[in-house]
Motif scaffolding. Structure first.
Motif, short mmCIF file in Angstrom:
data_model
loop_
_atom_site.label_atom_id
_atom_site.label_comp_id
_atom_site.label_asym_id
_atom_site.label_seq_id
_atom_site.Cartn_x
_atom_site.Cartn_y
_atom_site.Cartn_z
N THR A 81 -2.77 4.15 4.89
CA THR A 81 -3.03 4.71 3.51
C THR A 81 -4.67 4.56 3.30
OG1 THR A 81 -2.53 2.88 2.15
CG2 THR A 81 -0.72 4.43 2.59
N PRO A 116 -5.28 0.74 -7.59
CA PRO A 116 -6.09 0.99 -6.14
C PRO A 116 -7.64 0.58 -6.49
CG PRO A 116 -5.79 3.12 -7.31
CD PRO A 116 -4.83 2.04 -8.06
N SER A 145 0.81 -1.38 -0.01
CA SER A 145 0.12 -0.01 -0.04
C SER A 145 0.96 1.48 0.09
CB SER A 145 -0.83 -0.13 1.09
OG SER A 145 -0.31 0.14 2.31
N THR A 163 -5.66 3.74 0.39
CA THR A 163 -5.82 3.00 -0.48
C THR A 163 -5.93 1.48 0.33
OG1 THR A 163 -3.19 2.62 -0.67
CG2 THR A 163 -4.50 3.87 -2.30
N LEU A 164 -5.16 1.40 1.39
CA LEU A 164 -5.62 0.06 2.25
C LEU A 164 -6.83 0.14 2.98
CD1 LEU A 164 -4.35 -2.55 3.18
CD2 LEU A 164 -3.17 -1.17 5.01
N TYR A 178 -9.22 -1.02 0.39
CA TYR A 178 -9.24 -2.32 0.23
C TYR A 178 -9.90 -3.12 1.33
CZ TYR A 178 -7.31 -7.12 0.02
OH TYR A 178 -7.01 -8.25 0.15
N ALA A 184 1.88 -1.89 5.64
CA ALA A 184 0.73 -0.80 5.99
C ALA A 184 1.92 0.37 6.59
CB ALA A 184 -0.19 -1.39 6.98
N LEU A 230 -1.64 -1.87 -4.21
CA LEU A 230 -2.73 -0.90 -4.17
C LEU A 230 -2.43 0.57 -4.57
CD1 LEU A 230 -4.02 -2.00 -0.69
CD2 LEU A 230 -5.11 -2.53 -3.10
#
Length: 202
Positions: A102, A47, A9, A104-105, A108, A94, A43
């Motif tokens: 982030t 993303p 990420s 993006t994580l 997800y 992470a 990601l």
């Protein structure tokens, strides 16, 4: 033999400490379990969209009743969940950004949180029951300061959040590895300490 899902990420690439530490963990796992397979979900490069009303509506519509538009909308989640279900070991990178993970994580995580698939609601104000109890995860994090102990420990919203999230969907955290204190000792020294923790891990 393990089916490893490596989740990246960090928006950084060549200079990312979390990527280097995550790769080292994957190498350790594949050496320990010959014949293992590795799937990578980056990601930063690919993303998932942040949830919007269309995603939520698709999640709560029974599969047989979804429209063509809803099937297209839910595709991102379906693909991510399918990949997750196939894995038995996760390596989740992470890195800390502004004390947490982030975006993006987080996106997800939102897409893999699916009632009846990754968790089962229990109601009555209770936490859901995780349905992925056959999986384990390794958390990799990096930071400028030292957050595993000392004055900044209460500002670490990375490990506690990722650990808590994984427990809700049933995944056991098998280890946490850090490249921390980069602004204090330098990126290379912080990363080397992380590598040493991997080398000492059995």
């Amino acid at each position: 033999m393990k089916k490893i899902l490596h989740i990246i990420s960090s928006p950084r690439t060549a200079h990312s400490a979390s990527r280097k530490l995550g790769n080292a963990i994957v190498e350790k796992l594949t050496a320990k379990y010959p014949g293992s397979t590795v799937s990578v979900r980056d990601l930063a490069k690919d993303p998932l969209p942040h949830l919007d009303e269309a995603h939520i509506a698709s999640f709560f519509t029974p599969a047989e009743n979804r429209t063509v538009e809803q099937l297209a909308t839910i595709r991102y989640s379906e693909e991510a969940v399918e990949q997750l279900l196939e894995a038995d070991t996760l390596v989740i990178e992470a890195p800390m950004y502004n004390f947490t993970i982030t975006s993006t994580l987080k996106a997800y995580f939102d897409h893999i949180t699916r009632a009846g698939i990754t968790f089962k609601p229990r109601g009555q104000g209770l936490l859901p029951e995780g349905l992925l109890k056959d999986k384990e995860a390794y958390i990799v994090t990096s930071s400028g300061g030292v957050y595993s102990e000392g004055d900044l420990k209460n500002y670490d919203f990375v490990e506690p959040y990722v650990r808590s999230f994984l427990s809700v969907i049933g995944i056991r955290v098998a280890g946490v590895f850090r490249a921390e204190g980069q602004s204090l000792v330098g990126p290379e020294a912080a990363l080397e300490k992380g590598f040493e923790s991997i080398a000492a891990w059995e």
